[in-house]
Design a protein around this motif. Structure first.
Motif, short mmCIF file in Angstrom:
data_model
loop_
_atom_site.label_atom_id
_atom_site.label_comp_id
_atom_site.label_asym_id
_atom_site.label_seq_id
_atom_site.Cartn_x
_atom_site.Cartn_y
_atom_site.Cartn_z
N GLN A 255 42.08 37.08 31.05
CA GLN A 255 41.24 36.91 29.76
C GLN A 255 41.37 35.63 29.34
O GLN A 255 40.54 34.94 28.60
CB GLN A 255 41.76 38.17 28.71
CG GLN A 255 41.57 39.52 29.15
CD GLN A 255 40.02 39.61 29.38
OE1 GLN A 255 39.09 39.60 28.58
NE2 GLN A 255 39.78 40.24 30.51
N ARG A 256 42.76 35.00 29.31
CA ARG A 256 43.13 33.82 28.73
C ARG A 256 44.33 33.10 29.51
O ARG A 256 45.10 33.81 30.08
CB ARG A 256 43.44 33.80 27.47
CG ARG A 256 42.40 34.12 26.50
CD ARG A 256 42.91 34.44 24.87
NE ARG A 256 41.63 34.59 23.97
CZ ARG A 256 41.78 35.12 22.74
NH1 ARG A 256 42.90 35.11 22.11
NH2 ARG A 256 40.80 35.22 21.88
N SER A 272 43.81 41.95 31.64
CA SER A 272 42.91 42.82 31.01
C SER A 272 44.19 43.89 30.27
O SER A 272 43.67 44.40 29.25
CB SER A 272 42.13 43.50 31.87
OG SER A 272 41.00 42.73 31.80
N ASP A 319 39.56 30.14 27.47
CA ASP A 319 39.38 31.59 27.18
C ASP A 319 38.12 32.15 28.23
O ASP A 319 37.28 31.38 28.46
CB ASP A 319 38.41 31.66 25.98
CG ASP A 319 38.28 33.16 25.29
OD1 ASP A 319 38.83 34.00 26.02
OD2 ASP A 319 37.97 33.52 24.28
N ALA A 321 37.48 35.40 28.63
CA ALA A 321 37.01 36.81 28.21
C ALA A 321 35.64 37.35 28.78
O ALA A 321 35.43 38.45 29.28
CB ALA A 321 37.06 37.06 26.78
N HIS A 326 34.72 37.80 36.80
CA HIS A 326 35.90 38.83 36.75
C HIS A 326 35.47 39.73 38.02
O HIS A 326 34.34 40.27 38.26
CB HIS A 326 35.69 39.65 35.49
CG HIS A 326 36.56 38.94 34.49
ND1 HIS A 326 36.36 39.33 33.14
CD2 HIS A 326 37.38 37.98 34.48
CE1 HIS A 326 36.96 38.27 32.13
NE2 HIS A 326 37.64 37.51 33.13
#
Length: 420
Positions: A255-256, A272, A319, A321, A326
Motif C-alpha cells: 500500500q505504501r 494490505s 502511496d 494504494a 497489485h
C-alpha cells in the motif's frame, strides 16, 4: 475405451481443445496397444476398475470391492501441500488426519520446493477413508491444498520425535538434531471456520502462528502485529520505493513505502494485512538485494504516514494504494497459488508471440546477471529463465516485472518452484 469409435471421438475432440490437468497442458494420442492387459493378481487395480464401473452405472461399489480396495492399499499416505500460503506443521496434520483413525507416525520433508509428508495409520482402511475425504481439500480458506496418494511404503521408520517427524507409539524417542515441536499455543492460534479443514486464520493469530512455524520470531509480543514491515540494511545508494514495491509485491499488495529520511538504509512498507506482512517477512528476511543482506521485521507502526501537504520528502514516500500492479486484488486469483520463496529460476508470463529465446536471454543478461538456462512452455506465452544466483534473480525481477515488451504487453515475472 469401450469401443474404437469412442477412442476416435475422444481423439477428434482433443485435437481441437487442449485439455489441462493442474494447469499443465496434456496431449492425447493413439497407442500401439489394441487393449490393456491387467494382471488378474493385482487386486487393487481390479477393485478400482470394479468400483469405477459400479459408480458409472449409477450404483456404489459393493462392500467386497470396498474391502478389497482397503485391504490392498497401504496404511501410509503421501501428502503434498500445494499453494502453501501459511506454514503447515506436523501437529496440524495429526489434528486433521486423526479424525479418520489412529495416526501412528508422521515424517515431514521438503522435496522440489514443496512441503510433503508421509503419514501412517494403524489400519489401511483408515488411510483409504482419509484419502477419499481429504484429497483436494484446503486446510485453510483458499490455500494449503492437500494432494494425497498411497505410499509404496507400508511402514515408516521414525528415529526422532521433533517438529519434522513423530512416532506416536514411541514417546521415548530423542529429539535428535531437529527443533523441539511447537508449543500447543501455536495450535491454539488457529481459529475454526466451516469453509476449510482448520478454519481461516484471523490475521493476528496467523502472523503469530506463521512466525512461530517459520522459526523466525518468538510467539510472545506478536499479538498486536500490523501489516507494516521495517526493512533495514538496505543499499541506500540504489534502493528506491519502486524497487521495494516490486519485490515485496510478490508476497502481497504493497500500500505504501517510506524510506526513512534520517536513516536511508531503512524503510517502512505497509502491506494490505498482517498475513501478507508475515509472508513477505518469512520469505525476504536474509535475502540479498543490491549486494546487501536485508533484514525484515514487523514494525510497531500500524500505518505508514504520508508527508504533510506541501512538504517535499524527496520522493522517499510513495502511496501505492491504487496501483494497477497489485497481484492479489482479485479474489481467487491464480497468483495466490504461485507464491514461492526467492529462487534463481524465474517464471515469465505474458510473453508476446514474436519474442524469441534470444530476446529474453539478452534482456535478462542486461539486467546485470548471467542466464544459465531457459525453457519456453508449450504455448510460448510463458517461460522459465534461470539466473546464476538468487540475488541476480531478485534483481532481474525488480528490473523487469511489468517491463513493456511492445504492443502494450507487459512482462510478468515471479519466482518459480521449478528448476530447468
Amino acid at each position: 475405451m469401450g469401443t474404437e469409435e469412442a477412442a476416435i471421438t475422444m481423439i477428434n475432440y482433443y485435437t481441437t481443445v487442449t485439455p489441462h490437468i493442474r494447469n499443465v497442458p496434456v496431449f492425447v494420442q493413439y497407442s500401439n496397444h489394441k487393449e490393456l492387459k491387467t494382471d488378474a493378481g493385482n487386486q487393487r487395480t481390479q477393485a478400482v476398475l470394479q468400483a469405477v464401473s459400479a459408480v458409472q452405472s449409477g450404483g456404489s461399489p459393493s462392500s467386497d470391492v470396498q474391502e478389497a480396495l482397503a485391504a490392498a492399499s497401504s496404511p501410509v499416505l503421501r501428502i503434498i501441500i500445494d499453494n502453501m500460503f501459511y506454514p503447515v506443521t506436523l501437529d496440524v496434520l495429526q489434528q486433521i488426519f486423526s479424525k479418520f483413525g489412529t495416526v501412528m507416525k508422521i515424517i515431514t520433508f521438503t522435496k522440489n520446493n514443496q512441503f510433503q509428508a508421509l503419514l501412517q495409520f494403524s489400519d489401511p482402511i483408515n488411510a483409504q477413508q482419509a484419502k477419499l475425504a481429504l484429497d483436494g481439500q484446503n486446510i485453510y480458506n483458499s490455500c494449503c491444498t492437500l494432494r494425497i496418494d498411497f505410499s509404496k511404503l507400508v511402514n515408516l521408520n521414525v528415529k526422532y520425535n521433533n517438529d519434522k517427524s513423530r512416532d506416536y507409539t514411541r514417546p521415548e524417542l530423542p529429539a535428535g538434531d531437529g527443533q523441539p515441536s511447537l508449543e500447543s499455543s501455536v495450535a491454539a492460534a488457529f481459529s475454526k471456520d466451516s469453509n476449510s479443514l482448520l478454519g481461516a486464520l484471523n490475521p493476528l493469530s496467523a502472523a503469530a502462528a506463521a512466525a512461530a512455524a517459520a522459526g523466525r520470531v518468538a510467539l510472545a509480543g506478536q499479538a498486536g502485529s500490523s501489516g507494516v514491515l521495517l526493512v533495514s540494511n538496505l543499499n541506500e545508494e540504489m534502493v528506491a520505493p519502486q524497487s521495494l514495491f516490486t519485490l515485496f509485491g510478490v508476497y502481497g499488495d504493497v500500500q505504501r513505502v517510506k524510506i526513512l529520511y534520517n536513516k536511508k538504509d531503512s524503510a517502512l512498507i505497509q502491506m494490505s494485512d498482517a498475513n501478507q506482512a508475515q509472508l513477505a517477512m518469512s520469505h525476504l528476511n536474509g535475502q540479498k538485494m543490491y549486494g546487501k543482506i536485508i533484514r525484515v521485521t514487523l514494525s510497531k507502526h500500524q500505518t505508514v504516514a504520508l508527508p504533510r501537504d506541501g512538504l517535499d520528502d524527496q520522493g522517499l514516500t510513495k502511496d501505492y494504494a491504487n496501483s494497477p500492479l497489485h497481484r492479489f486484488k482479485k479474489p481467487g486469483s491464480k497468483n495466490f497459488q504461485n507464491i514461492f520463496p526467492p529462487s534463481a529460476t524465474l517464471h515469465l508470463s505474458n510473453v508476446p508471440q514474436d519474442v524469441t529465446e534470444e530476446d529474453l536471454r539478452l534482456l535478462f543478461s542486461n539486467a546485470g546477471g548471467t542466464v544459465k538456462a531457459f525453457k519456453f512452455f508449450q504455448d510460448r506465452k510463458m517461460a522459465l529463465i534461470q539466473m546464476s544466483t538468487v540475488e541476480e534473480a531478485i534483481q532481474a525481477l525488480i528490473d523487469l516485472h511489468n517491463y513493456n515488451m511492445g504492443g502494450n504487453q507487459h512482462l510478468r515475472v515471479s519466482f518459480s518452484k521449478s528448476t530447468i
